[in-house]
Design an enzyme around this catalytic site. Structure first.
Site, PDB file in Angstrom:
ATOM      1  N   ARG A  36      18.494 -70.378 -63.728  1.00 35.04           N
ATOM      2  CA  ARG A  36      18.083 -69.364 -64.708  1.00 35.04           C
ATOM      3  C   ARG A  36      19.026 -68.166 -64.725  1.00 35.04           C
ATOM      4  O   ARG A  36      19.225 -67.551 -65.783  1.00 35.04           O
ATOM      5  CB  ARG A  36      16.655 -68.911 -64.421  1.00 35.04           C
ATOM      6  CG  ARG A  36      15.670 -69.972 -64.827  1.00 35.04           C
ATOM      7  CD  ARG A  36      14.249 -69.496 -64.726  1.00 35.04           C
ATOM      8  NE  ARG A  36      13.372 -70.440 -65.372  1.00 35.04           N
ATOM      9  CZ  ARG A  36      12.123 -70.675 -65.008  1.00 35.04           C
ATOM     10  NH1 ARG A  36      11.589 -70.010 -64.008  1.00 35.04           N
ATOM     11  NH2 ARG A  36      11.391 -71.544 -65.662  1.00 35.04           N
ATOM     12  N   LYS A 197      -2.175 -84.758 -69.511  1.00 32.00           N
ATOM     13  CA  LYS A 197      -3.375 -84.647 -70.340  1.00 32.00           C
ATOM     14  C   LYS A 197      -3.110 -84.501 -71.833  1.00 32.00           C
ATOM     15  O   LYS A 197      -2.209 -83.781 -72.244  1.00 32.00           O
ATOM     16  CB  LYS A 197      -4.205 -83.447 -69.861  1.00 32.00           C
ATOM     17  CG  LYS A 197      -4.916 -83.781 -68.558  1.00 32.00           C
ATOM     18  CD  LYS A 197      -5.248 -82.598 -67.686  1.00 32.00           C
ATOM     19  CE  LYS A 197      -6.223 -81.616 -68.258  1.00 32.00           C
ATOM     20  NZ  LYS A 197      -6.214 -80.354 -67.516  1.00 32.00           N
ATOM     21  N   GLY A 350       8.603 -78.186 -68.407  1.00 29.96           N
ATOM     22  CA  GLY A 350       9.153 -77.970 -67.073  1.00 29.96           C
ATOM     23  C   GLY A 350       9.302 -79.252 -66.278  1.00 29.96           C
ATOM     24  O   GLY A 350      10.346 -79.510 -65.671  1.00 29.96           O
ATOM     25  N   GLY A 373       6.535 -73.553 -71.119  1.00 26.50           N
ATOM     26  CA  GLY A 373       5.471 -73.135 -72.042  1.00 26.50           C
ATOM     27  C   GLY A 373       6.016 -72.731 -73.401  1.00 26.50           C
ATOM     28  O   GLY A 373       5.419 -73.030 -74.438  1.00 26.50           O
TER      29      GLY A 373
HETATM   30  P1  ADP Z   1       5.837 -81.047 -68.873  1.00 22.98           P
HETATM   31  O1  ADP Z   1       5.862 -80.004 -67.780  1.00 22.98           O
HETATM   32  O2  ADP Z   1       7.141 -81.729 -69.026  1.00 22.98           O
HETATM   33  O3  ADP Z   1       5.299 -80.481 -70.163  1.00 22.98           O
HETATM   34  P2  ADP Z   1       3.247 -82.010 -68.057  1.00 22.98           P
HETATM   35  O4  ADP Z   1       3.066 -80.801 -67.203  1.00 22.98           O
HETATM   36  O5  ADP Z   1       2.462 -82.094 -69.290  1.00 22.98           O
HETATM   37  O6  ADP Z   1       4.806 -82.183 -68.406  1.00 22.98           O
HETATM   38  O7  ADP Z   1       2.932 -83.328 -67.229  1.00 22.98           O
HETATM   39  C1  ADP Z   1       3.528 -83.618 -66.004  1.00 22.98           C
HETATM   40  C2  ADP Z   1       2.556 -84.220 -65.067  1.00 22.98           C
HETATM   41  O8  ADP Z   1       1.915 -85.374 -65.601  1.00 22.98           O
HETATM   42  C3  ADP Z   1       3.225 -84.674 -63.790  1.00 22.98           C
HETATM   43  O9  ADP Z   1       2.760 -83.898 -62.715  1.00 22.98           O
HETATM   44  C4  ADP Z   1       2.829 -86.142 -63.660  1.00 22.98           C
HETATM   45  O10 ADP Z   1       2.519 -86.503 -62.329  1.00 22.98           O
HETATM   46  C5  ADP Z   1       1.607 -86.223 -64.532  1.00 22.98           C
HETATM   47  N1  ADP Z   1       1.339 -87.611 -64.970  1.00 22.98           N
HETATM   48  C6  ADP Z   1       2.142 -88.397 -65.694  1.00 22.98           C
HETATM   49  N2  ADP Z   1       1.611 -89.623 -65.841  1.00 22.98           N
HETATM   50  C7  ADP Z   1       0.421 -89.616 -65.194  1.00 22.98           C
HETATM   51  C8  ADP Z   1      -0.605 -90.606 -64.961  1.00 22.98           C
HETATM   52  N3  ADP Z   1      -0.491 -91.837 -65.455  1.00 22.98           N
HETATM   53  N4  ADP Z   1      -1.685 -90.245 -64.242  1.00 22.98           N
HETATM   54  C9  ADP Z   1      -1.764 -88.986 -63.749  1.00 22.98           C
HETATM   55  N5  ADP Z   1      -0.848 -88.020 -63.922  1.00 22.98           N
HETATM   56  C10 ADP Z   1       0.239 -88.324 -64.634  1.00 22.98           C
HETATM   57 MG    MG Z   2       4.298 -79.209 -66.502  1.00 20.32          MG
END
Ligand code: ADP
Ligand code: MG
Length: 393
Positions: A36, A197, A350, A373
């Site tokens: 960063r 989610k 992230g 975010g």
């Molecule tokens: P980003 O930060 O890229 O936006 P998210 O925070 O939405 O991504 O999601 C990342 C999380 O989703 C990770 O911690 C990962 O372990 C979890 N994840 C991905 N697939 C599954 C799954 N099948 N069951 C439970 N958790 C999951």
């Molecule tokens: Mg995340």
């Protein structure tokens, strides 16, 4: 609407307040990743070269409006000084006499770092008085902190009411790359959405459903869609209260003639913490006492092939629990597909950015957003308060 940048204004001899995102990870007072800080260097160097007096302001961690010793910015000042190869003065306040005095002694090209702006409750409250006190320090305001642009805080938005406000180079690059991908994509436009989610990504999916040719859904959130289609997903993470919403999104995709790809197979295990049995199964055959923790190899191939044909790819959210090696394969294969494709590839989020770096293909991605975010909110089609506050070009 494009925004004015530092290139559109005269900065010579001016006191320029630059909001940067120096919210770096620290372990026992040592910076473990200075990405960063490096990301802000082009703007800082440009201002130095043009003879500005560069006043930097950032937050670090969550001190909750109070002075917390472990969140002081002194280690950041030292690292920045090393990276710039010049002295960086650090003051222990953001407003008042101490910074004013230090700023009055600055010469053209000098760099000063204010203390952690979140030591002040007025920062998060976007208190107009605090914003005005920050503004008093400078003649011009530059926002280069894309990572906090989704927050309407005093140093990210409020201060722009009192000073001419423009974007820095990092901010400009983020807006350009994300903006082009979402609003002016080369077709086929493919979006890959994953992560834990559905509820975190509803806004993103809804916005992208009006724009993409292909929507790929993987990760934990795919389970809710699979269940909406009538599959039994065992003990997998499912948001029961989002099944109807998932059905609606599936219908909308069909009505808009959008190709919506879900996993056909999955890696399932009997436990997340200490799996004793891991196997690959078709999604219609997930055993009752197992959970889906990654997409399977057929799905990874299907997703990779869509990426290969794409003109633009936007990726947000890992395909599985990539933090564990056993369940990182799907995410890594998608990351490699992105790296190998000729598409404009943009990664937001992230965890997705971390996954791309872990796979070792970061340098072959067109753009990895520095804002988790903020990139999410951008992909939702919302204007970010820190961007809205800047002057239009
Ligand atoms: P980003 O930060 O890229 O936006 P998210 O925070 O939405 O991504 O999601 C990342 C999380 O989703 C990770 O911690 C990962 O372990 C979890 N994840 C991905 N697939 C599954 C799954 N099948 N069951 C439970 N958790 C999951
Ligand atoms: Mg995340």
């Amino acid at each position: 609407m494009p925004k004015k940048t530092v290139k559109d204004i005269d900065v010579k001899g001016k006191r320029v307040l630059v909001r940067v995102d120096f919210n770096v990870p620290l372990k026992d007072g040592v910076i473990t990743d200075d990405t960063r800080i490096s990301a802000a260097l082009p703007t800082i160097k440009y201002l130095i070269d043009r003879g500005a007096k560069v006043i930097l302001v950032s937050h670090l961690g969550r001190p909750k409006g109070q002075v917390k010793e472990e969140f002081r910015l002194d280690p950041v000042a030292r690292r920045l000084s090393e990276l710039l190869g010049r002295e960086v003065t650090k003051v222990d306040q953001c407003i008042g006499e101490e910074p004013k005095k230090a700023i009055s002694q600055m010469r053209e090209g000098d760099v000063l770092l204010l203390e952690n702006v979140r030591f002040y409750a007025g920062e998060k409250e976007n208190d107009p008085q605090f914003a005005e006190q920050l503004a008093e320090l400078a003649d011009v305001y530059v926002n280069d902190a894309f990572g906090t642009a989704h927050r309407a805080h005093a140093s990210t938005a409020g201060v722009a009411r009192y000073l001419p406000a423009v974007a820095g180079f990092l901010m400009q690059k983020e807006l350009e790359m994300l903006g082009e991908a979402v609003n002016n994509p080369k077709h086929p436009f493919v979006a890959i959405i994953g992560g834990a989610k559905v509820s975190d990504k509803i806004g993103v999916i809804e916005n992208l459903l009006n724009k993409v040719d292909t929507l790929i859904i993987g990760g934990g959130m795919a389970n809710t869609f699979l269940k909406a289609k009538g599959f039994n997903v065992g003990r997998s993470l499912v948001e029961e209260d989002k099944i109807d919403l998932a059905k609606g999104l599936l219908q909308k995709a069909a009505a808009n003639k959008i190709e919506l790809l879900l996993p056909d197979d999955a890696l399932v295990a009997d436990s997340l913490e200490s799996p004793t049995a891991i196997k690959t199964v078709p999604v219609e055959k997930v055993p009752e006492d197992y959970m889906i923790l990654d997409i399977g190899p057929d799905s990874a191939k299907k997703f990779a092939s869509a990426v290969q044909k794409a003109g633009t790819v936007v990726w947000n959210g890992p395909m599985g629990v990539f933090e564990q090696k056993a369940f990182a394969g799907g995410t890594e294969e998608v990351a490699r597909a992105l790296a190998e494709s000729h598409a404009v590839s943009v990664v937001g989020g992230g965890d997705s950015a971390a996954a791309v770096k872990k796979t070792g293909v970061a340098d072959r991605i067109s753009h990895i957003s520095t804002g988790g975010g903020a990139s999410l909110q951008f992909l939702e089609g919302k204007e970010l308060p820190g961007v809205a506050a800047l002057q239009d070009a």
